[in-house]
Design a protein around this motif. Structure first.
Motif, PDB file in Angstrom:
ATOM      1  N   GLY A   1     -17.861   3.074  52.539  1.00 47.34           N
ATOM      2  CA  GLY A   1     -19.171   3.112  53.168  1.00 47.34           C
ATOM      3  C   GLY A   1     -19.186   3.821  54.503  1.00 47.34           C
ATOM      4  N   LEU A   2     -18.163   4.641  54.780  1.00 42.53           N
ATOM      5  CA  LEU A   2     -18.065   5.371  56.036  1.00 42.53           C
ATOM      6  C   LEU A   2     -18.353   6.850  55.807  1.00 42.53           C
ATOM      7  CD1 LEU A   2     -14.746   3.725  57.302  1.00 42.53           C
ATOM      8  CD2 LEU A   2     -17.088   3.035  57.852  1.00 42.53           C
ATOM      9  N   VAL A   3     -18.711   7.542  56.869  1.00 38.52           N
ATOM     10  CA  VAL A   3     -18.998   8.971  56.776  1.00 38.52           C
ATOM     11  C   VAL A   3     -17.770   9.740  57.253  1.00 38.52           C
ATOM     12  CG1 VAL A   3     -20.457  10.865  57.571  1.00 38.52           C
ATOM     13  CG2 VAL A   3     -21.454   8.602  57.166  1.00 38.52           C
ATOM     14  N   PRO A   4     -17.089  10.468  56.336  1.00 40.55           N
ATOM     15  CA  PRO A   4     -15.893  11.208  56.728  1.00 40.55           C
ATOM     16  C   PRO A   4     -16.231  12.587  57.291  1.00 40.55           C
ATOM     17  CG  PRO A   4     -16.218  11.413  54.373  1.00 40.55           C
ATOM     18  CD  PRO A   4     -17.349  10.549  54.893  1.00 40.55           C
ATOM     19  N   THR A   5     -15.535  12.969  58.345  1.00 39.85           N
ATOM     20  CA  THR A   5     -15.633  14.328  58.880  1.00 39.85           C
ATOM     21  C   THR A   5     -14.231  14.780  59.266  1.00 39.85           C
ATOM     22  OG1 THR A   5     -16.112  13.449  61.090  1.00 39.85           O
ATOM     23  CG2 THR A   5     -17.999  14.131  59.737  1.00 39.85           C
ATOM     24  N   SER A   6     -14.081  16.075  59.445  1.00 36.83           N
ATOM     25  CA  SER A   6     -12.787  16.636  59.824  1.00 36.83           C
ATOM     26  C   SER A   6     -12.984  17.717  60.873  1.00 36.83           C
ATOM     27  CB  SER A   6     -12.070  17.241  58.612  1.00 36.83           C
ATOM     28  OG  SER A   6     -11.778  16.268  57.636  1.00 36.83           O
ATOM     29  N   GLN A   7     -12.042  17.790  61.784  1.00 31.54           N
ATOM     30  CA  GLN A   7     -11.992  18.877  62.751  1.00 31.54           C
ATOM     31  C   GLN A   7     -10.712  19.658  62.498  1.00 31.54           C
ATOM     32  OE1 GLN A   7     -12.288  17.312  66.734  1.00 31.54           O
ATOM     33  NE2 GLN A   7     -14.178  16.191  66.306  1.00 31.54           N
ATOM     34  N   GLY A  38     -12.158  21.697  55.972  1.00 28.41           N
ATOM     35  CA  GLY A  38     -12.645  20.408  56.462  1.00 28.41           C
ATOM     36  C   GLY A  38     -12.865  19.409  55.355  1.00 28.41           C
ATOM     37  N   THR A  39     -12.670  19.834  54.107  1.00 33.54           N
ATOM     38  CA  THR A  39     -12.858  18.948  52.961  1.00 33.54           C
ATOM     39  C   THR A  39     -11.496  18.534  52.412  1.00 33.54           C
ATOM     40  OG1 THR A  39     -13.004  20.849  51.462  1.00 33.54           O
ATOM     41  CG2 THR A  39     -15.059  20.024  52.394  1.00 33.54           C
ATOM     42  N   SER A  40     -11.482  17.910  51.242  1.00 36.17           N
ATOM     43  CA  SER A  40     -10.250  17.427  50.644  1.00 36.17           C
ATOM     44  C   SER A  40      -9.366  18.581  50.174  1.00 36.17           C
ATOM     45  CB  SER A  40     -10.573  16.524  49.442  1.00 36.17           C
ATOM     46  OG  SER A  40      -9.418  16.263  48.684  1.00 36.17           O
ATOM     47  N   LEU A  41      -8.157  18.656  50.698  1.00 35.26           N
ATOM     48  CA  LEU A  41      -7.214  19.666  50.227  1.00 35.26           C
ATOM     49  C   LEU A  41      -6.781  19.380  48.797  1.00 35.26           C
ATOM     50  CD1 LEU A  41      -4.916  20.218  53.350  1.00 35.26           C
ATOM     51  CD2 LEU A  41      -6.690  21.743  52.468  1.00 35.26           C
ATOM     52  N   TYR A  42      -6.641  18.120  48.445  1.00 34.13           N
ATOM     53  CA  TYR A  42      -6.259  17.774  47.073  1.00 34.13           C
ATOM     54  C   TYR A  42      -7.277  18.332  46.082  1.00 34.13           C
ATOM     55  CZ  TYR A  42      -3.271  14.318  49.433  1.00 34.13           C
ATOM     56  OH  TYR A  42      -2.353  13.692  50.239  1.00 34.13           O
ATOM     57  N   GLN A  43      -8.555  18.141  46.400  1.00 37.99           N
ATOM     58  CA  GLN A  43      -9.604  18.650  45.516  1.00 37.99           C
ATOM     59  C   GLN A  43      -9.598  20.168  45.493  1.00 37.99           C
ATOM     60  OE1 GLN A  43     -13.510  17.293  46.587  1.00 37.99           O
ATOM     61  NE2 GLN A  43     -14.478  18.119  44.755  1.00 37.99           N
ATOM     62  N   LEU A  44      -9.385  20.785  46.630  1.00 41.34           N
ATOM     63  CA  LEU A  44      -9.335  22.241  46.712  1.00 41.34           C
ATOM     64  C   LEU A  44      -8.194  22.799  45.864  1.00 41.34           C
ATOM     65  CD1 LEU A  44     -10.677  24.659  48.170  1.00 41.34           C
ATOM     66  CD2 LEU A  44      -9.011  24.354  50.004  1.00 41.34           C
ATOM     67  N   TRP A  45      -7.026  22.208  45.990  1.00 48.67           N
ATOM     68  CA  TRP A  45      -5.881  22.686  45.218  1.00 48.67           C
ATOM     69  C   TRP A  45      -6.085  22.504  43.718  1.00 48.67           C
ATOM     70  CZ3 TRP A  45      -2.475  19.865  49.246  1.00 48.67           C
ATOM     71  CH2 TRP A  45      -2.101  20.772  50.254  1.00 48.67           C
ATOM     72  N   SER A  46      -6.636  21.375  43.333  1.00 49.96           N
ATOM     73  CA  SER A  46      -6.771  21.104  41.903  1.00 49.96           C
ATOM     74  C   SER A  46      -7.941  21.846  41.273  1.00 49.96           C
ATOM     75  CB  SER A  46      -6.901  19.601  41.652  1.00 49.96           C
ATOM     76  OG  SER A  46      -8.056  19.089  42.290  1.00 49.96           O
ATOM     77  N   GLU A  47      -9.091  21.893  41.953  1.00 49.82           N
ATOM     78  CA  GLU A  47     -10.285  22.471  41.348  1.00 49.82           C
ATOM     79  C   GLU A  47     -10.412  23.970  41.593  1.00 49.82           C
ATOM     80  OE1 GLU A  47     -13.737  20.285  42.494  1.00 49.82           O
ATOM     81  OE2 GLU A  47     -12.978  18.367  41.712  1.00 49.82           O
ATOM     82  N   HIS A  48     -10.109  24.425  42.807  1.00 51.89           N
ATOM     83  CA  HIS A  48     -10.271  25.847  43.109  1.00 51.89           C
ATOM     84  C   HIS A  48      -9.074  26.674  42.628  1.00 51.89           C
ATOM     85  CE1 HIS A  48     -11.805  29.383  45.215  1.00 51.89           C
ATOM     86  NE2 HIS A  48     -10.581  29.569  45.702  1.00 51.89           N
ATOM     87  N   TYR A  49      -7.872  26.138  42.832  1.00 54.66           N
ATOM     88  CA  TYR A  49      -6.670  26.898  42.469  1.00 54.66           C
ATOM     89  C   TYR A  49      -6.067  26.476  41.135  1.00 54.66           C
ATOM     90  CZ  TYR A  49      -6.830  28.589  47.273  1.00 54.66           C
ATOM     91  OH  TYR A  49      -7.220  29.190  48.442  1.00 54.66           O
ATOM     92  N   GLY A  50      -6.559  25.405  40.550  1.00 50.85           N
ATOM     93  CA  GLY A  50      -6.046  24.957  39.257  1.00 50.85           C
ATOM     94  C   GLY A  50      -4.620  24.448  39.313  1.00 50.85           C
ATOM     95  N   LEU A  51      -4.215  23.905  40.454  1.00 52.65           N
ATOM     96  CA  LEU A  51      -2.855  23.393  40.603  1.00 52.65           C
ATOM     97  C   LEU A  51      -2.796  21.938  40.141  1.00 52.65           C
ATOM     98  CD1 LEU A  51      -2.041  24.839  44.148  1.00 52.65           C
ATOM     99  CD2 LEU A  51      -1.436  25.812  41.923  1.00 52.65           C
ATOM    100  N   ASN A  52      -1.703  21.585  39.486  1.00 52.52           N
ATOM    101  CA  ASN A  52      -1.505  20.219  39.020  1.00 52.52           C
ATOM    102  C   ASN A  52      -0.586  19.487  39.989  1.00 52.52           C
ATOM    103  OD1 ASN A  52      -3.028  20.492  36.574  1.00 52.52           O
ATOM    104  ND2 ASN A  52      -1.317  21.653  35.704  1.00 52.52           N
ATOM    105  N   LEU A  53      -1.153  18.606  40.795  1.00 52.07           N
ATOM    106  CA  LEU A  53      -0.383  17.874  41.783  1.00 52.07           C
ATOM    107  C   LEU A  53       0.348  16.713  41.122  1.00 52.07           C
ATOM    108  CD1 LEU A  53      -3.009  17.713  44.682  1.00 52.07           C
ATOM    109  CD2 LEU A  53      -1.311  19.497  44.210  1.00 52.07           C
ATOM    110  N   ALA A  54       1.641  16.623  41.397  1.00 53.86           N
ATOM    111  CA  ALA A  54       2.443  15.573  40.768  1.00 53.86           C
ATOM    112  C   ALA A  54       2.577  14.348  41.651  1.00 53.86           C
ATOM    113  CB  ALA A  54       3.834  16.109  40.422  1.00 53.86           C
ATOM    114  N   GLY A  55       2.493  14.525  42.971  1.00 57.19           N
ATOM    115  CA  GLY A  55       2.689  13.407  43.884  1.00 57.19           C
ATOM    116  C   GLY A  55       3.432  13.855  45.116  1.00 57.19           C
ATOM    117  N   ALA A  56       3.984  12.895  45.842  1.00 56.38           N
ATOM    118  CA  ALA A  56       4.659  13.221  47.090  1.00 56.38           C
ATOM    119  C   ALA A  56       5.761  12.211  47.365  1.00 56.38           C
ATOM    120  CB  ALA A  56       3.665  13.245  48.252  1.00 56.38           C
TER     121      ALA A  56
END
Length: 256
Positions: free
Chosen positions: A99-105, A168-186
């Motif tokens: 219920g919080l508003v996320p922002t990034s700098q 400023g948005t989710s890098l995970y989403q950017l990598w998976s949706e824009h670049y089609g990368l399959n993230l395995a974990g960390a």
């Protein structure tokens, strides 16, 4: 005036009760610092057993949504975000779910080579001196409150135009949706630190304030490393959570 709450009419009761209590916390009827419903009140309002009511309230305490004061009751605490130790979860998604508003700098976004990366990143990513990379530094905020200071080194080859994207948005989403990368974990290591003056200023706390530091290496399916990061979390705004099985054959870790 407290608004009426819906009765529970379908199974499973425990999950419904948790949902209703979360909605009550988000409604604004119980501001931060005020007393929440007692075990008896929960049982009467939702027509559940005292055992079920106690279990639900204890769950909200464990999640950091409520504070328990012995002999007094439960009180609404300032929201904290959870860091899930079991999965890669976007800060943006976590904040919105709470219920919080996320922002990034974005404090830094720069193309570098391996020789310019710090030693821990060079080792984790097995960088050659001329390996193209990106250095990123971001401050993540929830409802305007700075919570996370994140520094990453990312291999450029899998995402060559990364700096042209909205960082400023989710890098995970950017990598998976824009670049089609399959993230395995960390692979990650968590330690307690005291913030130096520079990081404390960015996170709007006093120098020397305790924080949690996560150093991790993120990987793609197949095992290829994609990024290294060192991230510092304000201790008053984040709670780390995980689950343990009934028995573990071994414990893997490092004591420092």
């Amino acid at each position: 005036m407290i608004r009426p709450m819906a009765r529970l009419v379908r199974e499973p009761i425990y999950q419904q009760l948790n949902t209703q209590l979360r909605e009550a916390l988000r409604s604004g009827d119980f501001p931060v610092g005020t007393q929440f419903l007692t075990e008896r009140q929960v049982a009467e309002r939702f027509q559940v057993s005292r055992i079920t009511a106690n279990k639900a309230l204890a769950s909200l305490v464990a999640e950091g949504l409520l504070d328990f004061r012995k002999g007094v009751g439960t009180f609404v605490r300032e929201p904290r975000l959870d860091y899930d130790l079991r999965a890669l979860v976007s800060f943006t998604d976590k904040a919105r779910a709470a219920g919080l508003v996320p922002t990034s700098q974005v404090l830094r976004q720069e193309a570098i080579t391996g020789v310019q990366a710090e030693p821990a990143a060079r080792k984790a990513l097995d960088l050659e001196a001329d390996t193209p990379c990106f250095a990123l530094e971001r401050l993540r905020l929830a409802d305007g409150k700075p919570l996370i200071l994140e520094r990453r080194v990312v291999l450029a080859a899998p995402c060559p135009d990364l700096l042209a994207q909205d960082l400023g948005t989710s890098l995970y989403q950017l990598w998976s949706e824009h670049y089609g990368l399959n993230l395995a974990g960390a692979d990650q290591t968590i330690r307690a630190v005291n913030l130096d003056a520079a990081d404390a200023r960015i996170l709007a706390v006093a120098k020397g304030t305790a924080a949690l530091e996560v150093e991790c290496t993120g990987r793609l399916q197949g095992g290829q490393a994609l990024w290294w990061e060192r991230t510092r979390y304000r201790g008053d705004g984040y709670a780390f959570q995980g689950s343990m099985g009934s028995a573990m054959p071994a414990i893997s870790g490092i004591l420092r």
